[in-house]
Design a protein around this motif. Structure first.
Motif, PDB file in Angstrom:
ATOM      1  N   THR A   1      46.905  40.328  43.261  1.00  0.00           N
ATOM      2  CA  THR A   1      46.510  39.280  44.193  1.00  0.00           C
ATOM      3  C   THR A   1      45.874  39.856  45.452  1.00  0.00           C
ATOM      4  O   THR A   1      44.923  39.299  46.000  1.00  0.00           O
ATOM      5  CB  THR A   1      47.743  38.432  44.578  1.00  0.00           C
ATOM      6  OG1 THR A   1      48.348  37.939  43.388  1.00  0.00           O
ATOM      7  CG2 THR A   1      47.342  37.275  45.465  1.00  0.00           C
ATOM      8  N   GLU A   2      46.378  41.005  45.910  1.00  0.00           N
ATOM      9  CA  GLU A   2      45.913  41.566  47.174  1.00  0.00           C
ATOM     10  C   GLU A   2      44.536  42.197  47.038  1.00  0.00           C
ATOM     11  O   GLU A   2      43.605  41.873  47.761  1.00  0.00           O
ATOM     12  CB  GLU A   2      46.928  42.588  47.681  1.00  0.00           C
ATOM     13  CG  GLU A   2      46.641  43.080  49.080  1.00  0.00           C
ATOM     14  CD  GLU A   2      47.767  43.956  49.607  1.00  0.00           C
ATOM     15  OE1 GLU A   2      47.632  44.487  50.720  1.00  0.00           O
ATOM     16  OE2 GLU A   2      48.794  44.111  48.903  1.00  0.00           O
TER      17      GLU A   2
ATOM     18  N   HIS B   1      37.797  28.680  39.260  1.00  0.00           N
ATOM     19  CA  HIS B   1      38.196  30.010  39.708  1.00  0.00           C
ATOM     20  C   HIS B   1      39.341  30.569  38.874  1.00  0.00           C
ATOM     21  O   HIS B   1      39.741  31.723  39.074  1.00  0.00           O
ATOM     22  CB  HIS B   1      38.608  29.969  41.186  1.00  0.00           C
ATOM     23  CG  HIS B   1      37.483  29.627  42.114  1.00  0.00           C
ATOM     24  ND1 HIS B   1      36.386  30.442  42.282  1.00  0.00           N
ATOM     25  CD2 HIS B   1      37.273  28.548  42.907  1.00  0.00           C
ATOM     26  CE1 HIS B   1      35.550  29.892  43.149  1.00  0.00           C
ATOM     27  NE2 HIS B   1      36.077  28.736  43.539  1.00  0.00           N
ATOM     28  N   ARG B   2      39.876  29.788  37.980  1.00  0.00           N
ATOM     29  CA  ARG B   2      40.989  30.249  37.151  1.00  0.00           C
ATOM     30  C   ARG B   2      40.446  30.935  35.898  1.00  0.00           C
ATOM     31  O   ARG B   2      39.448  30.492  35.327  1.00  0.00           O
ATOM     32  CB  ARG B   2      41.890  29.084  36.776  1.00  0.00           C
ATOM     33  CG  ARG B   2      42.467  28.346  37.992  1.00  0.00           C
ATOM     34  CD  ARG B   2      43.414  27.247  37.574  1.00  0.00           C
ATOM     35  NE  ARG B   2      42.761  26.235  36.737  1.00  0.00           N
ATOM     36  CZ  ARG B   2      43.403  25.244  36.119  1.00  0.00           C
ATOM     37  NH1 ARG B   2      44.731  25.156  36.233  1.00  0.00           N
ATOM     38  NH2 ARG B   2      42.738  24.365  35.397  1.00  0.00           N
TER      39      ARG B   2
ATOM     40  N   ASP C   1      50.568  43.311  40.011  1.00  0.00           N
ATOM     41  CA  ASP C   1      50.175  42.185  40.846  1.00  0.00           C
ATOM     42  C   ASP C   1      48.843  42.537  41.512  1.00  0.00           C
ATOM     43  O   ASP C   1      48.763  43.472  42.306  1.00  0.00           O
ATOM     44  CB  ASP C   1      51.244  41.919  41.903  1.00  0.00           C
ATOM     45  CG  ASP C   1      51.002  40.615  42.652  1.00  0.00           C
ATOM     46  OD1 ASP C   1      49.828  40.318  42.940  1.00  0.00           O
ATOM     47  OD2 ASP C   1      51.974  39.906  42.957  1.00  0.00           O
TER      48      ASP C   1
ATOM     49  N   ASP D   1      44.684  34.807  36.168  1.00  0.00           N
ATOM     50  CA  ASP D   1      44.487  34.426  37.571  1.00  0.00           C
ATOM     51  C   ASP D   1      44.490  32.908  37.664  1.00  0.00           C
ATOM     52  O   ASP D   1      43.627  32.234  37.099  1.00  0.00           O
ATOM     53  CB  ASP D   1      43.153  34.997  38.071  1.00  0.00           C
ATOM     54  CG  ASP D   1      42.935  34.791  39.561  1.00  0.00           C
ATOM     55  OD1 ASP D   1      43.700  34.029  40.186  1.00  0.00           O
ATOM     56  OD2 ASP D   1      41.980  35.387  40.100  1.00  0.00           O
ATOM     57  N   ASP D   2      45.487  32.358  38.376  1.00  0.00           N
ATOM     58  CA  ASP D   2      45.575  30.900  38.508  1.00  0.00           C
ATOM     59  C   ASP D   2      44.903  30.392  39.774  1.00  0.00           C
ATOM     60  O   ASP D   2      45.049  29.229  40.143  1.00  0.00           O
ATOM     61  CB  ASP D   2      47.033  30.443  38.471  1.00  0.00           C
ATOM     62  CG  ASP D   2      47.853  30.968  39.654  1.00  0.00           C
ATOM     63  OD1 ASP D   2      47.273  31.628  40.547  1.00  0.00           O
ATOM     64  OD2 ASP D   2      49.077  30.730  39.678  1.00  0.00           O
ATOM     65  N   GLY D   3      44.167  31.260  40.452  1.00  0.00           N
ATOM     66  CA  GLY D   3      43.502  30.880  41.686  1.00  0.00           C
ATOM     67  C   GLY D   3      44.261  31.287  42.924  1.00  0.00           C
ATOM     68  O   GLY D   3      43.683  31.429  44.002  1.00  0.00           O
ATOM     69  N   ASP D   4      45.582  31.468  42.786  1.00  0.00           N
ATOM     70  CA  ASP D   4      46.413  31.910  43.903  1.00  0.00           C
ATOM     71  C   ASP D   4      47.010  33.293  43.650  1.00  0.00           C
ATOM     72  O   ASP D   4      47.181  34.075  44.571  1.00  0.00           O
ATOM     73  CB  ASP D   4      47.557  30.918  44.149  1.00  0.00           C
ATOM     74  CG  ASP D   4      47.052  29.572  44.636  1.00  0.00           C
ATOM     75  OD1 ASP D   4      46.124  29.565  45.465  1.00  0.00           O
ATOM     76  OD2 ASP D   4      47.570  28.541  44.170  1.00  0.00           O
ATOM     77  N   ARG D   5      47.331  33.564  42.393  1.00  0.00           N
ATOM     78  CA  ARG D   5      47.937  34.839  42.049  1.00  0.00           C
ATOM     79  C   ARG D   5      47.228  35.436  40.849  1.00  0.00           C
ATOM     80  O   ARG D   5      46.971  34.732  39.860  1.00  0.00           O
ATOM     81  CB  ARG D   5      49.418  34.662  41.719  1.00  0.00           C
ATOM     82  CG  ARG D   5      50.155  35.982  41.472  1.00  0.00           C
ATOM     83  CD  ARG D   5      51.495  35.736  40.828  1.00  0.00           C
ATOM     84  NE  ARG D   5      52.319  36.951  40.836  1.00  0.00           N
ATOM     85  CZ  ARG D   5      53.369  37.135  40.052  1.00  0.00           C
ATOM     86  NH1 ARG D   5      53.730  36.184  39.195  1.00  0.00           N
ATOM     87  NH2 ARG D   5      54.064  38.238  40.117  1.00  0.00           N
TER      88      ARG D   5
END
Length: 424
Positions: free
Chosen positions: A76-77, A44-45, A74, A59-63
């Motif tokens: 992420t949302e 997913h990264r 950003d 994208d590191d999978g979390d952010r």
């Protein structure tokens, strides 16, 4: 499996990203236009950069962070990425649709950038902005890595692709000291929303409106006898359901089941013979988890399934697609319009879904709309879902509870049942 490659994009976007958000959501958009980029994927990264190394998506999978016009946002949302080959960015999207779209025909052995590959044809995408052409994907025969996508109007490919054993973890971390600290995107606003009131509001031209009139005693009597001309399916020997084509022939559907993929398979067809005994000219195959419906309204042909309404030409080829204007259980043809009942929004405590005769709104939709949705030309609050709509001599007759209401578009010379007012 980690993958590093040069990403080449060409042509038009594939239409798979709509960015469906509500007002006031913070929404980051990234447009990857035709050209070359560098891409690194690992599960997913993902990291996509310009050829010079400037990051576009990290994208590191979390952010997730995107760079748009030199401004890091950003993401992420909410993230919307528009490109001509979305599956190359996120093969997981392809996996979710694989059993519904591929393969639709013979698979070819090909060589792509030195790799032995399989070229697989698929069914046309049902995205509103997608090409109606047959898409094709090219997959590495040894590793299963997706290497190319052709969506008809555009596509993309991975070249110089390699699969390293591992990718350094910091590859997917945004480098704020080099490329700036990401800020939250501005709240998204629906198109047309004005932030500040204008000092001198400009009067908008008044659009034609619908007026309601009272039925005469004779019309009250006739309202219970009036029947619309049949706009729905008819029985045609050998085909079951059929719809009358505007030129006098018939529109038919070939329906089958694909047990392996657990979907329905439809082929719209055209029978030129008015008796329904001639040869059938079949067009695209469409897979769906829901029944397909056909509508003929104001001389225009539509099909609908899986939340998409498709306008077709006289040969049943795709012209454009719209979002489904209403549930297939309610949508019908009313004279030169589409019509549908919709329940009035209520709170959970009202439990309206348990009441078959709950109140709601009856709407007419314009089949000649230009946008991604059909325009609503009339809304009428009604007391029950048991409302009946008829088009009588250029007027809408809504019958409910033993009474009838009649609506006519003002300043519009409607004298025939097939007539229609100007665009409202």
């Amino acid at each position: 499996m980690p993958v590093t490659a040069t990403l080449r994009l060409w042509g038009e976007p594939d239409g798979s990203q709509f960015g469906w958000v509500m007002g006031n959501e913070r929404f980051a958009e990234l447009f990857l236009r035709p050209g070359e980029y560098r891409i690194i994927r690992d599960g997913h990264r993902i990291r996509i950069t310009d050829i010079d190394g400037t990051p576009r998506l990290v994208d590191d999978g979390d952010r997730a962070v995107v760079m748009t016009g030199g401004d890091p946002l950003d993401a992420t949302e909410h993230l919307s990425v528009t490109m001509s080959a979305t599956w190359l960015r996120s093969p997981g999207r392809l996996l979710r649709e694989l059993d519904q779209l591929f393969p639709s025909g013979p698979v070819e052995d090909v060589v792509h950038d030195g790799h032995d590959c399989l070229r697989i044809p698929g069914l046309p995408a049902r995205h509103l902005e997608a090409s109606p052409a047959t898409p094709r994907i090219t997959v590495d025969a040894g590793t299963g890595v997706l290497l190319a996508v052709d969506n008809g109007d555009g596509g993309g490919e991975l070249v110089d692709a390699s699969s390293p054993d591992a990718v350094p973890a910091d590859t997917f971390i945004w480098e704020g000291d080099r490329f700036g600290t990401p800020r939250r995107p501005d709240p998204w606003r629906p198109t047309g929303v004005v932030e500040e009131p204008q000092e001198e509001p400009v009067a908008e031209p008044v659009a034609p409106a619908w007026s309601e009139r009272t039925l005469s005693a004779d019309e009250v009597r006739r309202s219970g006898e009036q029947v619309d001309e049949a706009a729905g399916p008819v029985e045609l020997p050998g085909y079951g359901r059929a719809w009358r084509h505007p030129d006098g022939g018939f529109i038919v559907l070939d329906e089958s089941e694909d047990d392996e993929r657990r979907v329905l398979v439809y082929r719209p067809g055209y029978v030129a013979d008015g008796a329904g005994t001639g040869d059938v000219r079949w067009v695209e195959e469409v897979t769906s988890r829901e029944p397909m419906f056909v509508y003929v309204v104001a001389g225009r042909i539509f099909s609908m399934c899986d939340g998409t309404l498709t306008l077709r030409d006289a040969d049943l080829e795709v012209v454009r697609r719209y979002r489904e204007p209403a549930s297939r259980f309610w949508l019908s043809v009313v004279g030169p319009w589409f019509g549908a009942f919709e329940y009035r929004p209520m709170t959970d405590e009202d439990e309206w879904w348990e009441e078959d005769n709950a109140p709601g709104t009856y709407r007419l939709f314009d089949p000649e709309s230009d946008g991604a949705e059909l325009d609503v030309v009339l809304e009428v609050p009604v007391a029950s879902s048991e409302v009946t709509a008829r088009w009588v001599d250029g007027e809408l007759w809504l019958s409910e509870g033993g009474g009838a209401r009649v609506f006519r578009a003002s300043d519009s010379p409607l004298s025939r049942s097939a007539g229609r007012p100007d665009r409202l």
